[in-house]
Design a protein around this motif. Structure first.
Motif, PDB file in Angstrom:
ATOM      1  N   THR A 275       0.848  -1.180   0.000  1.00  0.00           N
ATOM      2  CA  THR A 275       0.000   0.000   0.000  1.00  0.00           C
ATOM      3  C   THR A 275       0.888   1.235   0.000  1.00  0.00           C
ATOM      4  OG1 THR A 275      -1.880   1.087   1.064  1.00  0.00           O
ATOM      5  CG2 THR A 275      -0.253   0.111   2.525  1.00  0.00           C
ATOM      6  N   VAL A 322      -7.296  -4.434  -0.137  1.00  0.00           N
ATOM      7  CA  VAL A 322      -7.543  -5.159   1.106  1.00  0.00           C
ATOM      8  C   VAL A 322      -9.020  -5.531   1.251  1.00  0.00           C
ATOM      9  CG1 VAL A 322      -7.919  -3.178   2.656  1.00  0.00           C
ATOM     10  CG2 VAL A 322      -6.862  -5.297   3.531  1.00  0.00           C
ATOM     11  N   VAL A 398     -17.185   1.902   1.812  1.00  0.00           N
ATOM     12  CA  VAL A 398     -15.802   1.813   2.282  1.00  0.00           C
ATOM     13  C   VAL A 398     -14.845   2.532   1.348  1.00  0.00           C
ATOM     14  CG1 VAL A 398     -15.350  -0.372   1.051  1.00  0.00           C
ATOM     15  CG2 VAL A 398     -13.937   0.239   3.017  1.00  0.00           C
ATOM     16  N   GLY A 399     -13.757   3.021   1.897  1.00  0.00           N
ATOM     17  CA  GLY A 399     -12.662   3.521   1.069  1.00  0.00           C
ATOM     18  C   GLY A 399     -12.363   4.983   1.259  1.00  0.00           C
ATOM     19  N   GLU A 400     -13.359   5.756   1.612  1.00  0.00           N
ATOM     20  CA  GLU A 400     -13.168   7.190   1.814  1.00  0.00           C
ATOM     21  C   GLU A 400     -14.410   7.718   2.514  1.00  0.00           C
ATOM     22  OE1 GLU A 400     -13.491   9.404  -1.874  1.00  0.00           O
ATOM     23  OE2 GLU A 400     -14.207   7.597  -2.849  1.00  0.00           O
ATOM     24  N   ASP A 423     -21.326   2.589   7.082  1.00  0.00           N
ATOM     25  CA  ASP A 423     -20.142   3.297   6.582  1.00  0.00           C
ATOM     26  C   ASP A 423     -18.965   2.768   7.387  1.00  0.00           C
ATOM     27  OD1 ASP A 423     -18.147   5.059   5.883  1.00  0.00           O
ATOM     28  OD2 ASP A 423     -19.166   6.858   6.633  1.00  0.00           O
ATOM     29  N   THR A 424     -18.124   1.970   6.747  1.00  0.00           N
ATOM     30  CA  THR A 424     -17.113   1.201   7.465  1.00  0.00           C
ATOM     31  C   THR A 424     -15.730   1.821   7.315  1.00  0.00           C
ATOM     32  OG1 THR A 424     -16.690  -0.202   5.532  1.00  0.00           O
ATOM     33  CG2 THR A 424     -18.420  -0.919   7.050  1.00  0.00           C
ATOM     34  N   TRP A 425     -15.153   2.262   8.412  1.00  0.00           N
ATOM     35  CA  TRP A 425     -13.793   2.802   8.357  1.00  0.00           C
ATOM     36  C   TRP A 425     -12.795   1.722   8.742  1.00  0.00           C
ATOM     37  CZ3 TRP A 425      -9.614   2.844  11.501  1.00  0.00           C
ATOM     38  CH2 TRP A 425      -8.512   3.582  11.040  1.00  0.00           C
ATOM     39  N   TRP A 426     -11.798   1.572   7.933  1.00  0.00           N
ATOM     40  CA  TRP A 426     -10.663   0.688   8.240  1.00  0.00           C
ATOM     41  C   TRP A 426      -9.586   0.904   7.214  1.00  0.00           C
ATOM     42  CZ3 TRP A 426      -9.877  -4.201   5.387  1.00  0.00           C
ATOM     43  CH2 TRP A 426     -10.789  -4.393   4.349  1.00  0.00           C
ATOM     44  N   THR A 428      -5.843  -0.986   5.073  1.00  0.00           N
ATOM     45  CA  THR A 428      -5.043  -2.172   4.767  1.00  0.00           C
ATOM     46  C   THR A 428      -4.365  -2.651   6.056  1.00  0.00           C
ATOM     47  OG1 THR A 428      -4.604  -1.245   2.582  1.00  0.00           O
ATOM     48  CG2 THR A 428      -3.170  -3.042   3.298  1.00  0.00           C
ATOM     49  N   GLU A 429      -3.889  -1.708   6.829  1.00  0.00           N
ATOM     50  CA  GLU A 429      -3.149  -2.026   8.048  1.00  0.00           C
ATOM     51  C   GLU A 429      -4.027  -2.647   9.133  1.00  0.00           C
ATOM     52  OE1 GLU A 429      -3.122   0.744   6.343  1.00  0.00           O
ATOM     53  OE2 GLU A 429      -1.108   1.605   6.186  1.00  0.00           O
ATOM     54  N   LEU A 524     -14.954  10.854   9.940  1.00  0.00           N
ATOM     55  CA  LEU A 524     -13.626  10.830   9.338  1.00  0.00           C
ATOM     56  C   LEU A 524     -13.475  11.986   8.359  1.00  0.00           C
ATOM     57  CD1 LEU A 524     -11.780   8.670  10.300  1.00  0.00           C
ATOM     58  CD2 LEU A 524     -14.085   7.731  10.242  1.00  0.00           C
ATOM     59  N   GLY A 536     -11.174   5.853  -3.833  1.00  0.00           N
ATOM     60  CA  GLY A 536     -10.988   4.848  -2.786  1.00  0.00           C
ATOM     61  C   GLY A 536      -9.636   4.160  -2.851  1.00  0.00           C
ATOM     62  N   ARG A 538      -5.551   4.299  -2.475  1.00  0.00           N
ATOM     63  CA  ARG A 538      -4.536   5.128  -1.841  1.00  0.00           C
ATOM     64  C   ARG A 538      -3.385   5.367  -2.786  1.00  0.00           C
ATOM     65  NH1 ARG A 538      -3.686   2.587   4.018  1.00  0.00           N
ATOM     66  NH2 ARG A 538      -1.720   3.701   3.999  1.00  0.00           N
TER      67      ARG A 538
HETATM   68  C1  6R9 Z   1     -10.338  -0.336   3.510  1.00  0.00           C
HETATM   69  C2  6R9 Z   1      -9.488   0.644   2.809  1.00  0.00           C
HETATM   70  C3  6R9 Z   1      -7.419   3.325   4.047  1.00  0.00           C
HETATM   71  C4  6R9 Z   1      -7.765   4.803   4.107  1.00  0.00           C
HETATM   72  C5  6R9 Z   1      -8.072   5.281   5.499  1.00  0.00           C
HETATM   73  C6  6R9 Z   1      -9.009   6.439   5.226  1.00  0.00           C
HETATM   74  C7  6R9 Z   1      -9.801   5.972   4.023  1.00  0.00           C
HETATM   75  C8  6R9 Z   1     -11.388   4.019   4.294  1.00  0.00           C
HETATM   76  C9  6R9 Z   1     -13.170   5.002   5.055  1.00  0.00           C
HETATM   77  C10 6R9 Z   1     -12.147   5.973   4.900  1.00  0.00           C
HETATM   78  C11 6R9 Z   1     -13.554   7.607   5.702  1.00  0.00           C
HETATM   79  C12 6R9 Z   1     -14.440   5.441   5.556  1.00  0.00           C
HETATM   80  N1  6R9 Z   1     -11.066   5.320   4.410  1.00  0.00           N
HETATM   81  N2  6R9 Z   1     -12.666   3.818   4.674  1.00  0.00           N
HETATM   82  N3  6R9 Z   1     -12.349   7.269   5.221  1.00  0.00           N
HETATM   83  N4  6R9 Z   1     -14.575   6.758   5.866  1.00  0.00           N
HETATM   84  N5  6R9 Z   1     -15.477   4.613   5.714  1.00  0.00           N
HETATM   85  O1  6R9 Z   1      -9.978   1.517   2.113  1.00  0.00           O
HETATM   86  O2  6R9 Z   1      -8.135   0.505   3.007  1.00  0.00           O
HETATM   87  O3  6R9 Z   1      -6.974   1.259   0.874  1.00  0.00           O
HETATM   88  O4  6R9 Z   1      -5.728   0.955   3.066  1.00  0.00           O
HETATM   89  O5  6R9 Z   1      -7.294   2.886   2.705  1.00  0.00           O
HETATM   90  O6  6R9 Z   1      -8.954   5.025   3.352  1.00  0.00           O
HETATM   91  O7  6R9 Z   1      -8.272   7.574   4.880  1.00  0.00           O
HETATM   92  O8  6R9 Z   1      -6.911   5.654   6.190  1.00  0.00           O
HETATM   93  P1  6R9 Z   1      -6.973   1.368   2.370  1.00  0.00           P
END
Ligand code: 6R9
Length: 666
Positions: A275, A322, A398-400, A423-426, A428-429, A524, A536, A538
């Motif tokens: 990543t 991921v 997911v993703g942003e 709305d799922t925040w997470w 790769t780590e 977020l 979405g 990185r």
């Molecule tokens: C799973 C995934 C991680 C980064 C993360 C953040 C952003 C992901 C989000 C979100 C706001 C959400 N992010 N989900 N920001 N709301 N529901 O996307 O992993 O590609 O490693 O990106 O994406 O900034 O730090 P990854």
């Protein structure tokens, strides 16, 4: 963090969002999650995780220890247990009498389909595991997977897991150079690829990139790769290296359909996934087996309210990210789900393709990214309105950050105004979902990921690591270790410590800005470092800058992510041309030619997703006295705003020069 930059992200408009959608009583009554889950986890967090690990995962040797944090920040979860991830994802469902259940409804872009049951999957994965073994791959060897979205992609990952060979999936959109550096960093023994895949109605080649990635270059040492296993998908012509290249159908289809899974320690590496970081070099995020699988299964069950016997689940992510690992392969399959996987793009052959698939397979849980939702919004709601979407009962994002407008559209147009949105925040780590509403429990708010899941401890802190009060803003941190957390950066423990654990003592720093609202819910606000989020994905500003500077006409480059309605952020590059090429951009045609050349160069160096949306040729870049580029000011230009405070610039006239130059070329 770059100095002299404002670190507090501003999305003030979000804080005026006051709508909330409490769960419907009928949904709540049947939901997997109950409010007591939070209490249970809070009362005995480690006991809670141990219970999830025992209930959702099958262990060949049961564990007796839950967490060993003595070597922090490298955690060991369930360390004295043994298991096999592929056995958990496949065989045990067949043993439980569910062999006839469809695991994967594959839909190719040209319209070819395949339904793969759990019994089919068991045979396929076993054959592939035997084929890998015959090619000399053993437990601990790394295998790079560079494939489109095919049944074989899932099979390949699980075959690696079955023999305990960590896979490293490289997104098929990445270039030969990106593939080369990932193969080299992981010291992979085998690459699994395809002749090509279908994209936007035509075959798109993959194998040439592998050939190029493995060819000697710049006197670099010979590759560690011994064999390339090639899936035939499109039937297009491929170059063939005798002795190295092997057709998948030759190696796998004739292999024995029985294979004894290798039981590995819970902390055995399951995969490496690269990543973007804040420097040019991608980070190989390392995940291990037991804790990762536990959290993937747990989150998939509760966040999506999965009922494996009746739901049809579809996560639109590619296995190269991921999300594809945790929510196409490991989470859903460990839970015995039936899911859809789709090879192609949402607008081929028409813009209703996704909704057609939802109707066709009666998809009940859909997990996708805000960028896709915004694209569909742009295409118009009459397109989804042409299909029966009434099977949908849970929607994920997911993703942003998802802006409230897109959230409301998703709920109303796709979810029939009833399906809860999670709305799922997470990251790769983090390996699995960390912050999300629970459907049936949480009153959802448009635009907020809201609360840490039961068992997860998250907080928002200020510069001094103090927890901010409700209503305050700062940085998102994770305060306690979690089962699916990364165990390091492949080959670089120090970088792991520096990147995530040095900013705040004892806290995992995620790199995201966040705010707590008056109810304590988390919003977020995007990255606070030099990582962009485009659709979405990185992307590192530094990585793209390095690619630009590697072109002969470029002297210097600065890249920023500018807000974009559809993709979240768009890559905007500012370049200074080398003296001898400077006059090439003096005419509009010349400038266009240079811009096109540079965009293609970035696509070749990194991949098409990294192509700058705009490239602006400028005479100078704004820098601080310590020589750091002030991207904040460039972002103002890219977003057509009045340029902010430029007083810390070494030469404050630079911004006038840039603005004047741009005005004259408009
Ligand atoms: C799973 C995934 C991680 C980064 C993360 C953040 C952003 C992901 C989000 C979100 C706001 C959400 N992010 N989900 N920001 N709301 N529901 O996307 O992993 O590609 O490693 O990106 O994406 O900034 O730090 P990854």
């Amino acid at each position: 963090m770059p100095d002299n930059e404002t670190t507090a992200p501003s999305l003030e408009n979000l804080l005026h969002e006051t709508r909330a959608f409490p769960p419907g009583p009928a949904f709540a009554a049947q939901a997997n999650a109950q409010p007591s889950l939070y209490e249970e986890a809070a009362a005995d967090r480690l006991g809670f995780w141990a219970a999830q690990a025992r209930e959702l995962v099958t262990w060949s040797t049961p564990f007796t220890q839950t967490l060993d944090w003595s070597d922090a920040p490298v955690a060991r979860w369930f360390a004295d247990g043994k298991l096999n991830a592929a056995y958990n994802a496949v065989d045990r469902h067949v043993e439980a009498g569910l062999g006839d259940r469809v695991a994967l409804h594959f839909e190719g872009e040209p319209g070819d389909t395949r339904a793969v049951t759990y019994a089919d999957l068991q045979r396929e994965v076993s054959r592939a595991a035997n084929a890998l073994t015959a090619l000399g791959v053993t437990t601990g060897d790394r295998v790079v997977v560079y494939l489109p979205m095919l049944v074989e992609s899932v099979v390949a990952m699980l075959a690696c897991a079955r023999i305990g060979a960590p896979h490293s999936v490289v997104f098929g959109g990445f270039s030969a150079d990106a593939l080369r550096s990932r193969i080299a960093d992981a010291e992979a023994k085998l690459v699994i690829t395809a002749d090509g895949g279908y994209r936007r109605g035509a075959p798109s080649a993959l194998k040439p990139a592998v050939d190029e990635a493995l060819a000697p270059k710049d006197g670099q040492p010979a590759t560690t790769v011994e064999h390339v296993l090639v899936v035939r998908r499109t039937g297009q012509e491929v170059d063939w290296t005798e002795g190295r290249d092997v057709w998948w159908h030759d190696a796998v289809e004739h292999a024995d359909a029985f294979h004894e899974p290798v039981q590995v320690d819970a902390e055995h590496p399951l995969f490496i996934l690269y990543t973007s970081g804040t420097t040019g070099k991608p980070k190989g995020i390392l995940h291990t087996t037991g804790g990762y699988l536990t959290q993937a299964a747990y989150t998939h069950k509760f966040v999506f309210d999965l009922k494996a016997e009746s739901d049809v689940y579809w996560c639109t992510a590619d296995i190269g990210w991921v999300t594809g690992h945790s929510y196409v392969v490991y989470g859903p399959l460990t839970n015995g789900a039936t899911q859809v996987i789709y090879e192609g793009t949402p607008d081929t052959p028409h813009r209703g393709r996704w909704w057609e698939l939802v109707e066709k397979y009666q998809v009940s849980i859909l997990y996708t990214a805000p960028t896709a939702i915004r694209t569909c919004m742009k295409w118009g709601e009459d397109i989804p309105a042409g299909f029966d979407l009434s099977s949908l009962r849970v929607l994920g994002s997911v993703g942003e950050p998802i802006n409230p407008e897109a959230w409301m559209w998703y709920r109303r147009v796709i979810g029939g105004d009833t399906a809860p949105i999670v709305d799922t925040w997470w990251q790769t780590e983090t390996g699995g979902i960390m912050i999300s509403p629970l459907p049936g429990v949480t009153a959802t708010k448009p635009g907020s990921a809201q609360v840490a899941l039961p068992g997860i401890v998250a907080d928002v802190v200020d510069d001094e690591a103090h927890s901010v009060p409700d209503g305050g803003g700062g940085y998102l941190v994770l305060s306690e270790p979690w089962p699916a957390m990364l165990r390091g950066i492949w080959g670089d423990l120090q970088r792991f410590k520096d990147t995530y654990w040095s900013r705040f003592e004892g806290l995992y720093f995620a790199g995201d800005g966040a705010k707590k609202d008056e109810d304590g819910d988390i919003w977020l606000l995007g990255r606070v470092d030099d990582v962009m989020n485009v659709s979405g994905h990185r992307l590192s500003t530094t990585e793209i800058e390095s690619a630009l500077v590697s072109h002969e006409v470029v002297a210097e480059a600065a890249v920023v992510g500018a807000a974009d309605e559809t993709t979240g952020q768009a890559v905007v590059a500012f370049v200074i041309l080398r003296g001898e090429h400077a006059d090439r951009a003096s005419t509009p045609e010349g400038a266009q030619e240079v811009q096109a050349e540079l965009r293609n160069h970035v696509a070749k160096e990194i991949g098409p997703i990294a192509k700058p949306r705009r490239i602006l040729v400028v005479p100078e870049l704004p820098k601080t006295r310590s020589g750091k580029i002030m991207r904040r000011l460039l972002r103002d230009v890219a977003e057509n705003r009045t340029v902010g405070d430029a007083t810390t610039l070494a030469d404050s006239s630079v911004m006038d020069l840039i603005s004047a130059g741009l005005a004259s070329t408009k």
